[in-house]
Design an enzyme around this catalytic site. Structure first.
Site, short mmCIF file in Angstrom:
data_model
loop_
_atom_site.label_atom_id
_atom_site.label_comp_id
_atom_site.label_asym_id
_atom_site.label_seq_id
_atom_site.Cartn_x
_atom_site.Cartn_y
_atom_site.Cartn_z
N GLY A 13 0.81 -1.22 0.00
CA GLY A 13 0.00 0.00 0.00
C GLY A 13 0.84 1.26 0.00
N SER A 15 1.11 3.39 -2.71
CA SER A 15 0.73 4.35 -3.76
C SER A 15 0.31 5.70 -3.19
CB SER A 15 -0.41 3.77 -4.61
OG SER A 15 -1.39 3.17 -3.80
N ARG A 16 0.01 5.71 -1.88
CA ARG A 16 -0.45 6.96 -1.24
C ARG A 16 0.00 6.99 0.21
NH1 ARG A 16 -5.98 6.61 -0.50
NH2 ARG A 16 -6.27 4.52 -1.33
N ASP A 64 -3.62 -7.54 -4.13
CA ASP A 64 -4.59 -7.34 -3.04
C ASP A 64 -4.04 -7.96 -1.75
OD1 ASP A 64 -6.67 -7.30 -1.25
OD2 ASP A 64 -8.17 -8.05 -2.67
N SER A 143 -2.35 0.97 14.98
CA SER A 143 -2.92 2.31 15.16
C SER A 143 -3.11 2.55 16.65
CB SER A 143 -4.28 2.41 14.47
OG SER A 143 -4.97 3.56 14.91
N TYR A 156 -12.25 -1.50 12.85
CA TYR A 156 -10.89 -1.00 12.60
C TYR A 156 -10.02 -1.22 13.84
CZ TYR A 156 -7.20 2.30 11.25
OH TYR A 156 -5.99 2.87 10.94
N ALA A 157 -10.56 -0.85 15.01
CA ALA A 157 -9.79 -0.99 16.25
C ALA A 157 -9.46 -2.45 16.54
CB ALA A 157 -10.57 -0.38 17.43
N LYS A 160 -6.67 -3.58 14.30
CA LYS A 160 -5.38 -2.99 14.66
C LYS A 160 -4.85 -3.55 16.00
CE LYS A 160 -4.88 -0.54 10.98
NZ LYS A 160 -3.77 -0.80 10.06
N ILE A 189 -2.82 10.96 11.35
CA ILE A 189 -1.81 11.36 10.37
C ILE A 189 -2.53 11.92 9.14
CG2 ILE A 189 0.21 10.59 9.04
CD1 ILE A 189 0.49 10.25 12.15
P1 NAP Z 1 -4.36 5.72 2.75
O1 NAP Z 1 -3.83 7.08 2.50
O2 NAP Z 1 -5.82 5.46 2.66
O3 NAP Z 1 -3.57 4.70 1.76
C1 NAP Z 1 -3.87 3.35 1.83
C2 NAP Z 1 -2.89 2.57 0.96
O4 NAP Z 1 -3.18 1.18 1.11
C3 NAP Z 1 -3.05 2.89 -0.52
O5 NAP Z 1 -1.79 2.80 -1.13
C4 NAP Z 1 -3.97 1.76 -1.02
O6 NAP Z 1 -3.78 1.44 -2.38
C5 NAP Z 1 -3.48 0.62 -0.16
N1 NAP Z 1 -4.45 -0.46 0.01
C6 NAP Z 1 -5.65 -0.41 0.60
N2 NAP Z 1 -6.23 -1.64 0.59
C7 NAP Z 1 -5.36 -2.46 -0.04
C8 NAP Z 1 -5.36 -3.84 -0.38
N3 NAP Z 1 -6.39 -4.62 -0.07
N4 NAP Z 1 -4.30 -4.35 -1.03
C9 NAP Z 1 -3.23 -3.56 -1.34
N5 NAP Z 1 -3.17 -2.26 -1.06
C10 NAP Z 1 -4.22 -1.71 -0.42
O7 NAP Z 1 -3.94 5.19 4.21
P2 NAP Z 1 -2.82 5.74 5.22
O8 NAP Z 1 -3.44 6.77 6.06
O9 NAP Z 1 -1.57 6.01 4.50
O10 NAP Z 1 -2.65 4.45 6.15
C11 NAP Z 1 -1.60 3.50 5.98
C12 NAP Z 1 -1.65 2.51 7.13
O11 NAP Z 1 -1.47 3.23 8.36
C13 NAP Z 1 -2.98 1.78 7.25
O12 NAP Z 1 -2.75 0.46 7.70
C14 NAP Z 1 -3.71 2.57 8.31
O13 NAP Z 1 -4.68 1.80 8.98
C15 NAP Z 1 -2.57 2.94 9.23
N6 NAP Z 1 -2.86 4.11 10.06
C16 NAP Z 1 -3.16 5.32 9.50
C17 NAP Z 1 -3.45 6.40 10.33
C18 NAP Z 1 -3.79 7.76 9.80
O14 NAP Z 1 -4.13 8.64 10.61
N7 NAP Z 1 -3.70 8.02 8.50
C19 NAP Z 1 -3.45 6.23 11.71
C20 NAP Z 1 -3.15 4.98 12.25
C21 NAP Z 1 -2.84 3.94 11.40
P3 NAP Z 1 -4.62 2.22 -3.56
O15 NAP Z 1 -4.06 3.62 -3.61
O16 NAP Z 1 -4.32 1.46 -4.80
O17 NAP Z 1 -6.05 2.19 -3.15
#
Ligand code: NAP
Length: 248
Positions: A13, A15-16, A64, A143, A156-157, A160, A189
């Site tokens: 994951g 890409s973003r 996936d 998380s 989600y919780a 995690k 974040i």
């Molecule tokens: P995000 O911006 O929504 O990006 C999610 C990434 O995961 C994207 O690259 C997406 O790919 C990929 N993805 C989603 N489902 C997938 C799947 N089934 N197979 C392969 N790739 C998949 O999320 P983020 O905020 O960067 O979060 C990254 C991680 O940190 C996650 O596990 C999230 O739970 C955790 N986290 C985030 C926060 C926060 O505040 N942002 C806080 C705590 C934990 P596509 O672009 O192709 O869809």
């Protein structure tokens, strides 16, 4: 000498958001980067080009994370293309938030599949080359919500929190092979996943965060770099919170 020179990192994951920041941070430190995405084809291509321009090998794989067979194929492809997997960052994840009374079985299953089963799927694959090499670092994105809970985010919780139990167990299973397994627990974040928090008036959230602001993906990437490199060689089975103090 850069911190990750001659290492290959597999990041799901990327890409973003946080995954992308980790990929760039690791590449800055000399790592070759294999990364996955699900649907963001163009962003993945752009990241592949950006990383390659930094002088490392980089390749994006559409895979996936919730699909066991896809994880098997992914690990085999990365070994074929890069020869090794030294670092694995299980980052891919989704959130589907709802109060329990409205949370559907499909939403529960989707979150568990993408967030928790994914960690089992790929960790099982990457420990094979790591055991051969008698070295490796696995980093799982949990998380702060998995530590503290959060109303409206039970699925989600739970996913995690499950990651934390998995991380601590695997650390005990594979520590004797010099493979480390740690988790990062980010707070809020600034990524696509949390954009709705800003729309809801960021200030009310800042009151709950001792450092008074949301975190940046690069700040989580710094923690991932520490756990990936030899500076953390005596650290395993831990949960590193990157949350501006929210977990206190
Ligand atoms: P995000 O911006 O929504 O990006 C999610 C990434 O995961 C994207 O690259 C997406 O790919 C990929 N993805 C989603 N489902 C997938 C799947 N089934 N197979 C392969 N790739 C998949 O999320 P983020 O905020 O960067 O979060 C990254 C991680 O940190 C996650 O596990 C999230 O739970 C955790 N986290 C985030 C926060 C926060 O505040 N942002 C806080 C705590 C934990 P596509 O672009 O192709 O869809």
């Amino acid at each position: 000498m850069k911190l990750l020179e001659n290492k290959t990192a597999l990041i799901t994951g990327a890409s973003r958001g946080i995954g992308e920041a980790i990929a760039v941070k690791f590449a800055e430190q000399g790592a070759n980067i294999a990364f996955t995405y699900l649907s963001s084809e163009e962003r993945a291509k752009a990241l592949e080009e950006r990383l390659s321009a930094m002088g490392v090998r980089a390749k994006g794989y559409k895979s996936d994370a919730g699909d066991y067979k896809a994880a098997e194929t992914l690990a085999a492809d990365v070994i074929k293309d890069f020869g090794t997997i030294d670092i694995c960052v299980n980052n891919a994840g989704i959130s589907k938030d709802n109060l329990l009374l409205r949370l559907t079985p499909e939403q529960w299953d989707d979150v568990m599949q993408a967030n928790l089963k994914s960690i089992y799927n790929l960790t099982k694959q990457v420990i094979k080359p790591m055991m051969k090499a008698r070295a490796g670092s696995i980093i799982n994105l949990s998380s702060i919500v998995g530590v503290k809970g959060n109303g409206g985010q039970s699925a989600y919780a739970a996913s995690k929190a499950g990651i934390i139990g998995f991380t601590k167990s695997i650390a005990q299973e594979i520590g004797s092979r010099n493979i480390r397994c740690n988790a990062i627990a980010p707070g809020f974040i600034e990524t696509d996943m949390t954009h709705y928090l800003k729309d809801g008036g960021a200030e009310k959230w800042f009151e709950k965060i001792p450092l008074g602001r949301f975190g940046k993906p690069e700040e989580v990437a710094d923690a991932a770099l520490f756990l990936a490199c030899d500076m953390s060689r005596y650290v395993t089975g831990q949960v590193l919170s990157v949350c501006g103090g929210m977990s206190m």
